[in-house]
Enzyme design. Structure first.
Site, short mmCIF file in Angstrom:
data_model
loop_
_atom_site.label_atom_id
_atom_site.label_comp_id
_atom_site.label_asym_id
_atom_site.label_seq_id
_atom_site.Cartn_x
_atom_site.Cartn_y
_atom_site.Cartn_z
N HIS A 69 45.57 36.88 45.37
CA HIS A 69 44.29 36.19 45.08
C HIS A 69 43.16 37.38 44.75
O HIS A 69 41.94 36.78 44.53
CB HIS A 69 43.93 35.37 46.49
CG HIS A 69 43.61 36.21 47.45
ND1 HIS A 69 44.30 36.74 48.54
CD2 HIS A 69 42.19 36.62 47.95
CE1 HIS A 69 43.76 37.52 49.50
NE2 HIS A 69 42.23 37.35 49.03
N ASP A 116 51.47 35.05 48.85
CA ASP A 116 50.29 35.82 48.24
C ASP A 116 50.53 37.40 48.21
O ASP A 116 50.24 38.20 49.19
CB ASP A 116 48.87 35.64 49.00
CG ASP A 116 47.84 35.99 48.85
OD1 ASP A 116 47.58 36.44 47.46
OD2 ASP A 116 46.76 36.08 49.38
N SER A 221 41.28 42.08 51.89
CA SER A 221 42.27 41.41 51.22
C SER A 221 43.23 42.28 50.29
O SER A 221 42.77 43.28 49.60
CB SER A 221 41.82 40.23 50.29
OG SER A 221 41.36 39.14 50.98
#
Length: 276
Positions: A69, A116, A221
């Site tokens: 992402h 992910d 992230s």
């Protein structure tokens, strides 16, 4: 004339500002320089400067692991910076790379962030030093941390839900939350899959306030979740509800992807890699 109440408000705001700019992540602390030499900063061009956007971590010569992402549509000119502690200060240890290949997991689900995990091949091998080196990651058959076990993560992500960003890398120790709890409807429900683990540290029950919430947040992230010094997870959904009791950080379980990792890193450059 300034009243006593006004002075108290100003003092409270000043203390809050100090806390929010020194603790890092959510409730973390500044890491010692070069103590996490595997950390990577994925940066995007903003005018004449580069701006930190996501984290990543070195797993092998020329290879960095991160989250899909972070770059779902391709690298689009982003750079990877290794060996840094401060985002803004000139540091001799910094090494900056173009992205030669970006491999996003083909089964990534943009709705719930399942699968992910992504691999970046740098445009050249990095120079190994005290400030830049790979971290071991857990492979299939390895033991992942259990409920309530302590794990750690690091990054240059937001210090709070207001989006305050640190200049220097922050680190935090959190605890694994049971998968059964994270699958509850008041937590993540069906969004939480078997490829995920969740972790944070919040006020115990009963709560002895004041209590410092600890969690990953926006901008962390792609960074690693470590257990006994080994990367076991990738920060995936830590930035949605930073520090909220029923919204722990979500991490992709790396050991579920050993075969894909091995196959991807063994590939020769080809049209199968995502557009960069």
């Amino acid at each position: 004339m300034v009243g006593k109440k006004d002075l108290l408000v100003v003092a409270a705001l000043f203390v809050f500002a100090l806390i929010s700019h020194t603790e890092g992540i959510i409730g973390g602390r500044e890491a010692a320089p070069q103590s996490r030499p595997y950390m990577a900063s994925i940066q995007v061009q903003e005018g004449e400067n580069l701006k930190h956007e996501c984290g990543g971590f070195v797993i092998a010569d020329q290879w960095v692991m991160t989250a899909v992402h972070c770059m779902p549509t391709g690298a689009n000119g982003r750079k990877v910076v290794l060996g840094l502690h401060s985002l803004s200060e000139p540091e001799e240890t910094k090494q900056t790379f173009d992205i030669l290949e970006l491999h996003n997991h083909p089964n990534f689900n943009s709705i719930n962030y399942d699968n992910d995990i992504a691999l970046i091949k740098l445009d050249r091998p990095f120079n190994t030093s005290e400030a830049v080196r790979a971290v071991e990651y857990l492979r299939a058959g390895g033991t992942n941390p259990g409920t309530d076990e302590e794990v750690e993560t690091a990054g240059w992500g937001s210090l709070d839900d207001l989006g305050s960003r640190p200049d220097k890398i922050q680190e935090v120790v959190v605890e694994v939350v049971s998968s059964a709890r994270c699958r509850r409807s008041d937590y993540f429900g069906r969004k939480f899959t078997t490829n995920m683990m969740c972790a944070h540290k919040v006020c115990p029950d009963p709560c002895d306030k004041p209590y410092k919430k600890e969690d990953s947040c926006d901008g962390d992230s792609g960074g690693p979740l470590l257990f006994n010094g080994i990367a076991v997870g990738i920060t995936s959904n830590g930035g949605k509800k930073c520090g909220q009791i029923k919204k722990p950080g979500i991490y992709t379980i790396i050991s579920h992807y050993t075969e894909w990792i091995d196959n991807t890193m063994a590939l020769q450059p080809s049209a199968t890699s995502d557009q960069i």
